[in-house]
Design an enzyme around this catalytic site. Structure first.
Site, PDB file in Angstrom:
ATOM      1  N   ARG A 220       7.850   4.891   0.805  1.00 44.08           N
ATOM      2  CA  ARG A 220       7.366   3.581   0.355  1.00 44.08           C
ATOM      3  C   ARG A 220       7.333   3.508  -1.168  1.00 44.08           C
ATOM      4  NH1 ARG A 220       2.411   0.931   3.824  1.00 44.08           N
ATOM      5  NH2 ARG A 220       3.559   0.611   5.771  1.00 44.08           N
TER       6      ARG A 220
ATOM      7  N   GLU B  44       0.851  -1.193   0.000  1.00 43.96           N
ATOM      8  CA  GLU B  44       0.000   0.000   0.000  1.00 43.96           C
ATOM      9  C   GLU B  44       0.887   1.244   0.000  1.00 43.96           C
ATOM     10  OE1 GLU B  44      -2.021   2.708   3.275  1.00 43.96           O
ATOM     11  OE2 GLU B  44      -2.464   0.572   3.533  1.00 43.96           O
TER      12      GLU B  44
ATOM     13  N   SER C 183      -3.461   5.879   0.553  1.00 42.17           N
ATOM     14  CA  SER C 183      -4.780   5.658   1.130  1.00 42.17           C
ATOM     15  C   SER C 183      -5.601   6.908   0.891  1.00 42.17           C
ATOM     16  CB  SER C 183      -4.672   5.366   2.632  1.00 42.17           C
ATOM     17  OG  SER C 183      -5.921   5.010   3.162  1.00 42.17           O
TER      18      SER C 183
END
Length: 426
Positions: free
Chosen positions: A400, A349, A352
């Site tokens: 990330r 992920e 979000s």
């Protein structure tokens, strides 16, 4: 004589130039000495007459000499210099030999001495790519009518309630480091309609994994007058594409050094409903999964999407209310579900987001349903009494995204000075 950068040497073959940088590597053969000089743009071999004493590696130096072509030199060029001037000497050998630095080995040593190991070309390259991604983020949103904003990082309450917060002594009050600019960027939609922010956030999570940081760079977006969360997903697809295009264009050398080719972003990223994603993971892939997708489930789903759709990207949307924050807009057509989404890239992920509740009464009810006290969010709630439009947004974790794009073994290599469960220095 004006300084020339290593990257510009091909335009000065046969000319006398001055270079400044660091002594990256040295070799003394007696009658002749070889030095690698490193500056912000690259590394070049310098040939010096023998006899002089070479300074320690990482000393700051200046050399003046003639640029010549050489098949044996790295990059096909070298500088034949009359001498070497030490601008600032290194007074001790480096704890890690920078030319032999390899970020896949001895991670704790590399991070402990980050103040010097970061000088290695492979160590600094991910941060150059990340800077290009952030530049692409800003350029695309500026052109799309967004306004960059700057929200408080010392806050009275958390954006998602009272969990995962770092407390701060703020005079006579208890305050916290911001875990997200979420509440403020929503407020600012009522001012500018479209806003974004590039800033650090903090999460007091106990994780000590290769994918978690306690301080990271959040790329936040919020936009007003939307029809649904799917409009936000379409914007993010175009934004991600623009970010990668900027990285290809302006961080080409760093990408080449890392041996990375950035993946394409499809015109339409595949979209799976959360319930269907859980079913695939559980029934087709045989992996146990709870109410939400865990790390193993995300990795397995990423591999499934790669095989099925031929892409590393997938949106998972319509999450249950129980696993989303209080401000997430319920799906009026699907009771118990929300207009929310995550963007997964290579099984992780990286985003979000979703549509937010924009009516005052609905927000108060949602806070109570999530077991939160509306009084604690009084300052945030007030703006919703004054005509907030339907709106939504998302947040991208810069480290990330960088980690997965470049294949880094640990997210900590995607931040200059990482803060994790056990690290407060350097």
């Amino acid at each position: 004589m004006q300084r020339i950068l290593v990257q510009d040497l091909p335009q000065h073959v046969g000319e006398r130039v001055t270079l400044m940088g660091w002594l990256h590597w040295r070799r003394d053969l007696g009658g002749i000495q070889f030095v690698l000089l490193r500056d912000r743009s690259g590394v070049v071999q310098v040939v010096l007459p023998g006899g002089g004493k070479l300074p320690l590696q990482e000393s700051s130096i200046r050399v003046t000499g003639t640029v010549v072509e050489s098949d044996k030199a790295p990059g096909g060029l070298e500088v034949h210099a009359e001498g070497l001037e030490v601008l600032s000497p290194a007074t001790a050998p480096t704890p890690v030999e920078i030319p032999k630095e390899e970020w896949r080995a001895n991670p704790e040593t590399l991070l402990e001495y980050r103040y010097v190991t970061l000088r290695g070309e492979k160590a600094r390259a991910p941060l150059q790519v990340q800077a290009a991604l952030v530049r692409g983020f800003r350029k695309y949103l500026d052109a799309a009518g967004f306004t960059e904003v700057y929200t408080p990082k010392i806050v009275q309450a958390g954006a998602e309630g009272g969990t995962n917060l770092f407390p701060v002594e703020y005079f006579e009050q208890r305050a916290y480091l911001a875990q997200s600019p979420q509440l403020y960027k929503q407020i600012l939609v009522g001012v500018y309609e479209r806003v974004y922010e590039v800033a650090p956030v903090w999460r007091a999570e106990e994780h000590a994994t290769s994918r978690h940081l306690n301080e990271y760079l959040s790329l936040d977006v919020e936009m007003g007058f939307i029809e649904s969360h799917e409009e936000v997903m379409r914007l993010e697809t175009e934004l991600i594409r623009a970010m990668l295009e900027e990285a290809r264009a302006s961080a080409e050398r760093a990408l080449r050094l890392l041996g990375v080719e950035l993946p394409p972003v499809p015109k339409e990223i595949p979209v799976l409903e959360h319930q269907e994603a859980r079913r695939i993971v559980k029934e087709e892939l045989g992996i146990g999964v709870g109410t939400d997708l865990n790390d193993e489930a995300e990795r397995a789903l990423g591999a499934y999407v790669r095989e099925r759709y031929g892409t590393d990207w997938v949106f998972v949307h319509r999450y249950p209310e129980s696993v989303r924050p209080f401000y997430t807009h319920p799906d009026p057509e699907r009771p118990g579900l929300t207009r929310s989404f995550d963007l997964l890239f290579r099984g992780l992920e990286v985003t979000s987001g979703g549509q937010r509740i924009h009516r005052y009464e609905d927000l108060v009810e949602s806070l109570q349903r999530h077991g939160l006290d509306p009084q604690a969010f009084r300052g945030y709630l007030e703006v919703f009494k004054y005509g907030m439009p339907p709106h939504g947004g998302f947040a991208i974790g810069a480290e990330r995204l960088t980690q997965k794009l470049l294949g880094l073994p640990n997210v900590r290599y995607a931040r200059a000075f990482p803060r994790d469960r056990h690290r407060l220095a350097p």
